[in-house]
Design a protein around this motif. Structure first.
Motif, PDB file in Angstrom:
ATOM      1  N   VAL A   1     -10.357  -2.698 -12.641  1.00  0.00           N
ATOM      2  CA  VAL A   1     -10.036  -4.018 -13.212  1.00  0.00           C
ATOM      3  C   VAL A   1     -10.540  -4.144 -14.656  1.00  0.00           C
ATOM      4  CG1 VAL A   1      -9.862  -5.180 -10.989  1.00  0.00           C
ATOM      5  CG2 VAL A   1     -12.077  -5.139 -12.136  1.00  0.00           C
TER       6      VAL A   1
ATOM      7  N   ALA B   1      -6.903 -11.282 -12.602  1.00  0.00           N
ATOM      8  CA  ALA B   1      -6.723 -12.356 -11.622  1.00  0.00           C
ATOM      9  C   ALA B   1      -5.264 -12.766 -11.500  1.00  0.00           C
ATOM     10  CB  ALA B   1      -7.589 -13.550 -12.007  1.00  0.00           C
TER      11      ALA B   1
ATOM     12  N   THR C   1      -3.554 -12.520  -7.958  1.00  0.00           N
ATOM     13  CA  THR C   1      -3.207 -12.916  -6.587  1.00  0.00           C
ATOM     14  C   THR C   1      -3.668 -14.336  -6.239  1.00  0.00           C
ATOM     15  OG1 THR C   1      -3.388 -10.609  -5.932  1.00  0.00           O
ATOM     16  CG2 THR C   1      -3.439 -12.238  -4.162  1.00  0.00           C
TER      17      THR C   1
ATOM     18  N   GLY D   1       0.939 -12.827  -3.504  1.00  0.00           N
ATOM     19  CA  GLY D   1       0.255 -11.591  -3.884  1.00  0.00           C
ATOM     20  C   GLY D   1       1.275 -10.650  -4.488  1.00  0.00           C
TER      21      GLY D   1
ATOM     22  N   ILE E   1     -10.406 -11.480  -5.955  1.00  0.00           N
ATOM     23  CA  ILE E   1     -10.491 -10.914  -7.305  1.00  0.00           C
ATOM     24  C   ILE E   1     -11.698  -9.974  -7.404  1.00  0.00           C
ATOM     25  CG2 ILE E   1     -10.629 -11.470  -9.781  1.00  0.00           C
ATOM     26  CD1 ILE E   1      -7.989 -12.315  -8.168  1.00  0.00           C
ATOM     27  N   THR E   2     -11.376  -8.705  -7.631  1.00  0.00           N
ATOM     28  CA  THR E   2     -12.380  -7.641  -7.650  1.00  0.00           C
ATOM     29  C   THR E   2     -13.373  -7.823  -8.804  1.00  0.00           C
ATOM     30  OG1 THR E   2     -10.799  -6.130  -6.644  1.00  0.00           O
ATOM     31  CG2 THR E   2     -12.629  -5.121  -7.817  1.00  0.00           C
TER      32      THR E   2
ATOM     33  N   LEU F   1     -16.017  -9.164  -4.589  1.00  0.00           N
ATOM     34  CA  LEU F   1     -14.787  -9.972  -4.623  1.00  0.00           C
ATOM     35  C   LEU F   1     -15.119 -11.462  -4.744  1.00  0.00           C
ATOM     36  CD1 LEU F   1     -13.349  -7.359  -3.862  1.00  0.00           C
ATOM     37  CD2 LEU F   1     -11.970  -8.671  -2.269  1.00  0.00           C
TER      38      LEU F   1
ATOM     39  N   ILE G   1      -7.803  -0.351   2.135  1.00  0.00           N
ATOM     40  CA  ILE G   1      -7.685  -1.265   0.987  1.00  0.00           C
ATOM     41  C   ILE G   1      -6.760  -0.662  -0.072  1.00  0.00           C
ATOM     42  CG2 ILE G   1      -8.955  -2.374  -0.918  1.00  0.00           C
ATOM     43  CD1 ILE G   1      -9.614  -3.568   1.867  1.00  0.00           C
TER      44      ILE G   1
ATOM     45  N   VAL H   1      -3.837  -2.865  -2.203  1.00  0.00           N
ATOM     46  CA  VAL H   1      -4.010  -3.386  -3.565  1.00  0.00           C
ATOM     47  C   VAL H   1      -3.051  -2.744  -4.567  1.00  0.00           C
ATOM     48  CG1 VAL H   1      -6.437  -3.999  -3.235  1.00  0.00           C
ATOM     49  CG2 VAL H   1      -5.856  -1.718  -4.088  1.00  0.00           C
TER      50      VAL H   1
ATOM     51  N   GLU I   1       4.292  -0.937   0.703  1.00  0.00           N
ATOM     52  CA  GLU I   1       5.698  -1.326   0.945  1.00  0.00           C
ATOM     53  C   GLU I   1       6.359  -1.694  -0.387  1.00  0.00           C
ATOM     54  OE1 GLU I   1       3.118  -2.394   2.685  1.00  0.00           O
ATOM     55  OE2 GLU I   1       3.533  -1.507   4.638  1.00  0.00           O
ATOM     56  N   LEU I   2       5.599  -2.394  -1.231  1.00  0.00           N
ATOM     57  CA  LEU I   2       6.135  -2.767  -2.549  1.00  0.00           C
ATOM     58  C   LEU I   2       6.409  -1.514  -3.385  1.00  0.00           C
ATOM     59  CD1 LEU I   2       6.660  -5.412  -4.266  1.00  0.00           C
ATOM     60  CD2 LEU I   2       4.502  -4.872  -5.383  1.00  0.00           C
TER      61      LEU I   2
HETATM   62  C1  LIG Z   1     -10.187  -5.552  -1.531  1.00  0.00           C
HETATM   63  C2  LIG Z   1      -9.112  -6.241  -2.307  1.00  0.00           C
HETATM   64  C3  LIG Z   1      -9.229  -6.329  -3.675  1.00  0.00           C
HETATM   65  C4  LIG Z   1      -8.253  -7.008  -4.425  1.00  0.00           C
HETATM   66  N1  LIG Z   1      -8.422  -7.160  -5.774  1.00  0.00           N
HETATM   67  C5  LIG Z   1      -7.526  -7.905  -6.478  1.00  0.00           C
HETATM   68  C6  LIG Z   1      -7.738  -8.172  -7.874  1.00  0.00           C
HETATM   69  O1  LIG Z   1      -8.715  -7.720  -8.487  1.00  0.00           O
HETATM   70  N2  LIG Z   1      -6.845  -8.959  -8.518  1.00  0.00           N
HETATM   71  C7  LIG Z   1      -5.755  -9.478  -7.890  1.00  0.00           C
HETATM   72  O2  LIG Z   1      -4.979 -10.179  -8.546  1.00  0.00           O
HETATM   73  N3  LIG Z   1      -5.524  -9.243  -6.574  1.00  0.00           N
HETATM   74  C8  LIG Z   1      -6.387  -8.475  -5.867  1.00  0.00           C
HETATM   75  N4  LIG Z   1      -6.182  -8.244  -4.520  1.00  0.00           N
HETATM   76  C9  LIG Z   1      -4.988  -8.788  -3.875  1.00  0.00           C
HETATM   77  C10 LIG Z   1      -3.955  -7.724  -3.569  1.00  0.00           C
HETATM   78  O3  LIG Z   1      -3.409  -7.219  -4.767  1.00  0.00           O
HETATM   79  C11 LIG Z   1      -2.884  -8.366  -2.669  1.00  0.00           C
HETATM   80  O4  LIG Z   1      -3.515  -8.607  -1.434  1.00  0.00           O
HETATM   81  C12 LIG Z   1      -1.684  -7.466  -2.502  1.00  0.00           C
HETATM   82  O5  LIG Z   1      -0.929  -7.464  -3.688  1.00  0.00           O
HETATM   83  C13 LIG Z   1      -0.776  -7.928  -1.365  1.00  0.00           C
HETATM   84  O6  LIG Z   1      -0.446  -9.264  -1.516  1.00  0.00           O
HETATM   85  P1  LIG Z   1      -0.633 -10.297  -0.299  1.00  0.00           P
HETATM   86  O7  LIG Z   1      -1.990 -10.118   0.215  1.00  0.00           O
HETATM   87  O8  LIG Z   1      -0.218 -11.642  -0.737  1.00  0.00           O
HETATM   88  O9  LIG Z   1       0.360  -9.765   0.809  1.00  0.00           O
HETATM   89  P2  LIG Z   1       1.842 -10.298   1.092  1.00  0.00           P
HETATM   90  O10 LIG Z   1       2.594 -10.332  -0.188  1.00  0.00           O
HETATM   91  O11 LIG Z   1       1.740 -11.533   1.919  1.00  0.00           O
HETATM   92  O12 LIG Z   1       2.409  -9.132   1.986  1.00  0.00           O
HETATM   93  C14 LIG Z   1       1.942  -8.922   3.331  1.00  0.00           C
HETATM   94  C15 LIG Z   1       2.556  -7.648   3.862  1.00  0.00           C
HETATM   95  O13 LIG Z   1       3.981  -7.791   3.914  1.00  0.00           O
HETATM   96  C16 LIG Z   1       4.583  -6.760   3.183  1.00  0.00           C
HETATM   97  N5  LIG Z   1       5.744  -7.296   2.476  1.00  0.00           N
HETATM   98  C17 LIG Z   1       5.782  -8.384   1.664  1.00  0.00           C
HETATM   99  N6  LIG Z   1       7.020  -8.582   1.187  1.00  0.00           N
HETATM  100  C18 LIG Z   1       7.775  -7.578   1.697  1.00  0.00           C
HETATM  101  C19 LIG Z   1       9.148  -7.209   1.593  1.00  0.00           C
HETATM  102  N7  LIG Z   1       9.982  -7.919   0.809  1.00  0.00           N
HETATM  103  N8  LIG Z   1       9.589  -6.124   2.253  1.00  0.00           N
HETATM  104  C20 LIG Z   1       8.750  -5.394   3.031  1.00  0.00           C
HETATM  105  N9  LIG Z   1       7.437  -5.696   3.184  1.00  0.00           N
HETATM  106  C21 LIG Z   1       6.971  -6.772   2.531  1.00  0.00           C
HETATM  107  C22 LIG Z   1       3.544  -6.284   2.189  1.00  0.00           C
HETATM  108  O14 LIG Z   1       3.751  -4.956   1.835  1.00  0.00           O
HETATM  109  C23 LIG Z   1       2.271  -6.443   2.972  1.00  0.00           C
HETATM  110  O15 LIG Z   1       2.079  -5.290   3.776  1.00  0.00           O
HETATM  111  C24 LIG Z   1      -7.123  -7.569  -3.770  1.00  0.00           C
HETATM  112  C25 LIG Z   1      -7.006  -7.439  -2.378  1.00  0.00           C
HETATM  113  C26 LIG Z   1      -7.981  -6.792  -1.652  1.00  0.00           C
HETATM  114  C27 LIG Z   1      -7.820  -6.678  -0.163  1.00  0.00           C
END
Ligand SMILES: Cc1cc2nc3c(=O)[nH]c(=O)nc-3n(C[C@H](O)[C@H](O)[C@H](O)COP(=O)(O)OP(=O)(O)OC[C@H]3O[C@@H](n4cnc5c(N)ncnc54)[C@H](O)[C@@H]3O)c2cc1C
Length: 378
Positions: free
Chosen positions: A90, A124, A126, A131, A157-158, A204, A355, A359, A364-365
């Motif tokens: 980050v 930052a 998510t 996400g 946020i990491t 976080l 994790i 992240v 999947e994305l």
């Molecule tokens: C330890 C940790 C550290 C992190 N650090 C940061 C950080 O520093 N800054 C930051 O901004 N974020 C951070 N995040 C957030 C992380 O980037 C998000 O959790 C991640 O992008 C997934 O978003 P979401 O959790 O909203 O999942 P969702 O978007 O709700 O998705 C849930 C699941 O559904 C799947 N999915 C969603 N849409 C589709 C689709 N259209 N087709 C198929 N599958 C789909 C996804 O692949 C996922 O498996 C962190 C998360 C963790 C756990």
């Protein structure tokens, strides 16, 4: 294996990274994980070595790491502590964003302290309701003369708990926009996020912005380019960090498994002499080898600005993190009940590997983006 593809300088730096990780990180990583905190002296040591700001160009006071060297740093540290790669990840994203897209004023205010690690950057994007679906952020910026107000919440946020400067994404007049927000402004609160599955010592946090005020001069690039330019550019480095950290986890899982197999006897025979355990080790080492090549190809493509660099970085993140998960799961299996103990290093590798699959865009994305690129090609 990697060494034969590296330049003398890359090799020299890789050895220094590994030496640092072996003495300063690996012996303590389980303890940090249990305590859900990375001691600040280790952050300071990374800063003083110049590696925290290593990606910055030499003109900016950095070491001008190429993408592969940045990857090697993440590999070495990742073999010790996945959480600590979160900091490299980050912080580097914020630093490179300012270097690539910042105004002269932003560079003057923030770049030097970021490069030497006097201030820590965090990314930052998510929100609880957005996400991967980052086009639908609900954080709002509004103009008030020379100021912007900020209202919204960010989560997971990491390194938020110790960061000083946040690259925050939201909407201004409905346009995707990125802004720089310092920690100490009225209305901005940071709440530690505990009890995560993995990355437990990555500090976080949840960020709350209640009508905070920042100068309009803190907008990065132009409104409308927050996602297409700023976030996408930063995530290139974030994904390289994740991909190479995943190599570190694979390497550590393989080493721990082989050591266990060489020392644990069951039914009068060493695990190392059991065919099924040897098969696990063979699969783990083969997948590590393949992951190394995919990661190396991606960072070399990035360095030489090849047309398919983005696609290769996505592939590297997907492939290496997938196999980090597989390798860590096999390591736990080979360790049996001991591997299921939270205090055992392979348990941490298993949790941190999961994790890495979520992240920087879930796997999947990554598949959706790679699949689209493949279809466009044919
Ligand atoms: C330890 C940790 C550290 C992190 N650090 C940061 C950080 O520093 N800054 C930051 O901004 N974020 C951070 N995040 C957030 C992380 O980037 C998000 O959790 C991640 O992008 C997934 O978003 P979401 O959790 O909203 O999942 P969702 O978007 O709700 O998705 C849930 C699941 O559904 C799947 N999915 C969603 N849409 C589709 C689709 N259209 N087709 C198929 N599958 C789909 C996804 O692949 C996922 O498996 C962190 C998360 C963790 C756990």
């Amino acid at each position: 294996m990697l060494n034969r593809f590296l330049s003398p300088l890359q090799n020299e730096r890789f050895q220094a990274f590994e030496q640092f990780a072996t003495t300063e990180v690996t012996p303590y990583a389980d303890e940090w994980d249990l305590q859900e905190a990375t001691p600040l002296p280790i952050v300071r040591k990374l800063a003083h070595s110049g590696w925290l700001g290593g990606l910055a160009n030499q003109d900016s006071g950095g070491l001008g790491f190429d993408a592969t060297t940045f990857g090697l740093l993440n590999l070495a540290i990742g073999a010790g502590s996945g959480s600590l790669t979160g900091l490299l990840n980050v912080h580097s994203m914020v630093l490179k964003t300012i270097e690539d897209w910042g105004t002269p004023d932003q560079k003057q205010r923030f770049l030097a302290p970021l490069v030497c690690g006097d201030i820590i950057g965090a990314f930052a994007q998510t929100e609880v309701s957005a996400g991967g679906d980052s086009k639908n952020l609900s954080t709002r910026f509004e103009e008030h003369g020379d100021e912007l107000s900020v209202t919204g919440q960010k989560t997971w946020i990491t390194f938020a708990q110790i960061a000083d400067l946040f690259l925050v994404f939201g909407k201004l007049h409905g346009l995707d926009t990125a802004v720089l927000i310092p920690r100490d402004i009225p209305g901005f609160t940071i709440t530690p996020k505990k009890n995560m599955l993995g990355f437990k010592s990555a500090y976080l946090g949840v960020l709350d912005f209640a009508d905070c005020r920042i100068p309009k001069a803190n907008i990065v690039a132009k409104p409308g380019f927050g996602q297409s330019l700023v976030s996408t550019g930063a995530l290139d480095y974030g994904r390289i960090s994740v991909a190479w950290a995943a190599l570190g986890i694979q390497q550590a899982a393989l080493a721990a498994s082989a050591r266990r197999a060489n020392s644990r006897s069951t039914f009068g025979t060493l695990l190392a002499d059991q065919g099924i355990v040897r098969a696990y080790l063979a699969e783990m080492s083969g997948n590590l080898l393949a992951s190394q090549l995919v990661c190396l190809s991606a960072t070399m493509a990035k360095e030489s600005k090849e047309e398919d660099a983005l696609e290769q970085i996505l592939q590297a993140k997907l492939f290496a993190s997938q196999h980090a998960g597989d390798a860590a799961a096999k390591a736990v299996q080979i360790h049996g009940g001991h591997g299921c103990d939270e205090a055992n290093g392979v348990s941490r590798l298993y949790r941190d590997a999961k994790i890495l699959q979520v992240v920087e865009g879930s796997n999947e994305l990554q598949k959706m983006l790679i699949g689209r690129a493949v279809c466009e090609r044919y």
